[in-house]
Design an enzyme around this catalytic site. Structure first.
Site, short mmCIF file in Angstrom:
data_model
loop_
_atom_site.label_atom_id
_atom_site.label_comp_id
_atom_site.label_asym_id
_atom_site.label_seq_id
_atom_site.Cartn_x
_atom_site.Cartn_y
_atom_site.Cartn_z
N LYS A 10 0.91 -1.18 0.32
CA LYS A 10 -0.03 -0.20 -0.04
C LYS A 10 0.91 1.26 0.70
O LYS A 10 0.77 1.75 -0.81
CB LYS A 10 -0.66 0.08 0.95
CG LYS A 10 -1.86 1.28 1.22
CD LYS A 10 -3.10 1.34 2.33
CE LYS A 10 -3.45 0.04 2.78
NZ LYS A 10 -4.60 -0.14 3.69
N GLU B 101 9.66 -5.90 4.04
CA GLU B 101 10.08 -7.10 3.67
C GLU B 101 9.76 -7.25 1.42
O GLU B 101 10.64 -7.42 1.27
CB GLU B 101 9.28 -8.51 4.09
CG GLU B 101 9.60 -8.66 5.73
CD GLU B 101 8.99 -7.82 6.53
OE1 GLU B 101 8.61 -8.05 7.74
OE2 GLU B 101 8.08 -6.40 6.39
N GLY C 256 -5.01 -5.14 5.11
CA GLY C 256 -4.75 -6.47 4.68
C GLY C 256 -5.10 -7.76 5.37
O GLY C 256 -5.33 -8.15 3.52
N ARG C 257 -5.36 -7.94 5.83
CA ARG C 257 -5.69 -8.70 5.90
C ARG C 257 -7.18 -9.39 5.47
O ARG C 257 -7.88 -10.70 5.37
CB ARG C 257 -5.89 -9.57 7.25
CG ARG C 257 -6.69 -9.13 8.13
CD ARG C 257 -5.68 -9.31 9.87
NE ARG C 257 -6.78 -8.09 10.82
CZ ARG C 257 -6.41 -6.99 11.28
NH1 ARG C 257 -5.07 -6.91 11.02
NH2 ARG C 257 -6.61 -6.66 12.34
N GLU D 137 -4.93 -12.54 14.31
CA GLU D 137 -4.63 -11.07 13.85
C GLU D 137 -5.64 -9.95 13.95
O GLU D 137 -4.96 -8.42 14.51
CB GLU D 137 -3.48 -10.77 12.59
CG GLU D 137 -3.47 -9.36 12.46
CD GLU D 137 -2.04 -8.94 11.35
OE1 GLU D 137 -0.90 -9.02 10.77
OE2 GLU D 137 -3.01 -8.15 10.42
N HIS E 12 -2.93 -38.65 9.88
CA HIS E 12 -1.65 -39.35 9.68
C HIS E 12 -0.69 -38.18 10.31
O HIS E 12 0.31 -38.58 10.66
CB HIS E 12 -1.31 -39.85 8.92
CG HIS E 12 -2.35 -40.70 7.76
ND1 HIS E 12 -2.19 -42.24 8.34
CD2 HIS E 12 -3.49 -40.39 7.34
CE1 HIS E 12 -3.53 -42.73 7.74
NE2 HIS E 12 -4.27 -42.34 7.38
N LYS F 143 8.84 -4.78 14.12
CA LYS F 143 9.18 -4.52 13.07
C LYS F 143 10.26 -3.31 13.57
O LYS F 143 10.94 -2.42 12.88
CB LYS F 143 7.93 -4.02 11.97
CG LYS F 143 7.42 -4.78 11.71
CD LYS F 143 5.62 -4.24 11.25
CE LYS F 143 5.79 -3.40 10.35
NZ LYS F 143 4.62 -2.75 9.91
#
Length: 543
Positions: free
Chosen positions: A210, A216, A271-272, A357, A388, A508
């Site tokens: 954004k 990152e 964002g999410r 979050e 399993h 951060k």
């Protein structure tokens, strides 16, 4: 001194649930089913393309009534309407919360600060459609005149988890002549492996950030630019091989991307919650505009159901309230999300961000410390693989872990008896979790006394089974919106804000301080704690 009179746990409706739990909380599912032969049909809701069977939860009709009363007392109905109509319910950031507007049909009105945002949403969608078709048809050419065959999406958090989940979920709808890769981790191995076999002359990179400042994402984007320029030699090539999903035109231009190929979104999209926005550009290129629109329509169908249905018939509300019952009254601190559909292999990872979050908070909207558990821990794997792996703990371990089973009546690949076996396992696992196997049953089967304790299944482990017809774009939209609104339901009841994420900021900020200390040529003066100082020195000495 904090005013605890407003605490959730002081509400009469909460007190009523506590009293109700004291009466029914230990009742076994065997008893509940034996008492009502029609329980399986009674505790199920069908709406928006989802059959939602919650009969295997440890609830009675009274439990559901008390939970719905709690939702009413918490003002959930008003909170839902406030979200849909653009009120600034993200209080700590002063923003509206309008991911639902991303899938609102053309011609509708949703107002933020006096302006209808729906035309802006559809303008971006139409721009995405035109661009996607150019890439899909080969009309969009790279710097050397070659058509694009590879798409690399660079983002992190919601800018990665949503697109990669949707791509994997709808791979059977994707254009198979195109290769898609997703890069998020700042670990260089992520980028290196993603582009190892790609030709830069045939590769389009989508940089999703954004602000165009996310550490990152921009580190990976700059590495991608270097990788492309090493082969293409001309900085002008960037404009043909890079596009941006951002709102920062100045930084996008500075990077070398033509701002005509910048796809915007808004501060009222978290964002999410952004996979239906321009963040979904890679998804649209993969599955095409028509299928992308179908995904939006599925989400909108669930939006309308959530907004209008009474709570006792409202699937997202019930899902959220059952989570509160399991968490705050039965003490279940985790949920296993178990899609019996290989294409949904990334869905649990997507939900981890969406749920934890959002509701991983310890203070209420007005700043009071909570005196109850908030978000559960979400995790999971596709069935039958998980059977399993970790189902042993779910069936016979000491922790109570409710399960969400997600299954489909039809398969994209009708291969022999595969799908019937898959579905047999879904139904069998839910049945086994609910009813278990008693010592008496084992003894009647001739199991030796010394082995009986090892083979006994306590049962009484709650689960939901969600059955859909098939995994289509509409179905994926419905599922995503279902979990979004379940998260919102819980946030409203817990009196917390699901739309900020201050908890990610401190790490951060500290990383921003430490990185120059790691990169400095001369030994820096370190002012951290003794452990961090020692780790920094050891790393600098051994890298």
């Amino acid at each position: 001194m904090a005013d605890n009179s407003k605490s959730l746990t002081n509400l009469p409706e909460w007190k009523a649930l506590e009293a109700h739990y004291a009466k029914v909380g230990k009742t076994h599912l065997r008893e509940l089913f034996a008492a009502d032969p029609k329980r399986g049909e009674k505790f199920a809701v069908e709406a928006a393309g989802i059959y939602f069977d919650y009969s295997k939860h440890r609830v009675t009709s009274g439990t559901v009534n008390h939970l719905c009363d709690l939702a009413e007392a918490s003002g959930l109905r008003g909170r839902i309407e406030a979200m849909f109509t653009g009120e600034k319910i993200n209080l700590t950031e002063g923003r509206a919360v309008l991911h639902t507007a991303l899938r609102t049909p053309k011609g509708a009105t949703v107002t933020v600060d006096g302006e209808n945002v729906v035309p802006h949403v559809h303008a971006v969608l139409e721009k995405m459609e035109k661009f996607s078709e150019k890439v899909r048809t080969g009309e969009w050419k790279g710097h050397t005149g070659k058509a694009i065959r590879n798409i690399v999406n660079i983002g992190i958090g919601g800018s990665d988890l949503g697109p990669v989940m949707a791509y994997e979920a709808l791979k059977s709808y994707s254009q198979r002549g195109l290769t898609f890769r997703f890069v998020s981790n700042v670990d260089g191995a992520d980028f290196a492996e993603a582009v190892l076999d790609l030709d830069p002359a045939e590769t389009l990179v989508i940089v999703a950030s954004k602000t165009f400042t996310t550490q990152e994402t921009m580190t990976n984007a700059e590495t991608a630019r270097d990788w492309a320029l090493k082969a293409l030699k001309d900085r002008a090539a960037i404009a043909k091989h890079f596009v941006a999903v951002s709102t920062n035109a100045a930084r996008v231009s500075e990077f070398g991307i033509d701002t005509a190929n910048m796809f915007g979104f808004w501060d009222w999209v978290g964002g999410r919650y952004s996979m239906f926005s321009a963040i979904g550009l890679s998804t649209m290129i993969a599955i095409g505009p028509k299928h992308f629109r179908e995904m939006l329509a599925g989400a909108h169908e669930m939006d309308e159901h959530y907004r209008t249905a009474p709570f006792e018939e409202n699937i997202p509300a019930l899902m959220g309230l059952l989570g509160i019952w399991n968490n705050n009254f039965l003490g279940a601190q985790a949920i296993a999300v178990l899609p019996y559909e290989q294409y949904l292999k990334r869905f649990p990872a997507y939900l981890q961000q969406l749920t934890m979050e959002s509701n991983g908070k310890r203070v209420t909207l007005d700043g009071r410390a909570v005196d109850y558990q908030t978000s559960q821990i979400y995790w999971g794997e596709p069935g039958t693989n998980g059977q399993h792996s970790f189902y042993q703990l779910i069936h016979q371990g000491t922790k109570l872990i409710p399960c969400d089973f997600i299954a489909f009546s039809k398969t994209a690949h009708a291969l022999g008896r595969h799908h019937d076996l898959l579905m047999a396992n879904v139904f069998a696992q839910a049945e086994a979790l609910a009813f278990g196997k008693t010592a008496d049953e084992l003894k009647k089967e001739g199991v030796k006394d010394w082995l009986v304790p090892h083979k006994t299944f306590e049962g009484n482990r709650p689960s939901t089974t969600m059955l859909l017809d098939e995994l289509t774009p509409e179905a994926l939209g419905r599922l995503v919106a279902l979990y979004e609104h379940s998260v919102f339901t819980q946030g409203a009841v817990w009196q917390i804000g699901p739309f900020d994420q201050w908890g990610v900021e401190l790490g951060k900020a500290l990383a921003g301080r430490i990185a120059p200390e790691l990169e400095a040529a001369a030994e820096p003066e370190l002012r951290h704690d003794s452990s961090t100082n020692a780790l920094i020195r050891r790393y600098r000495g051994r890298r």
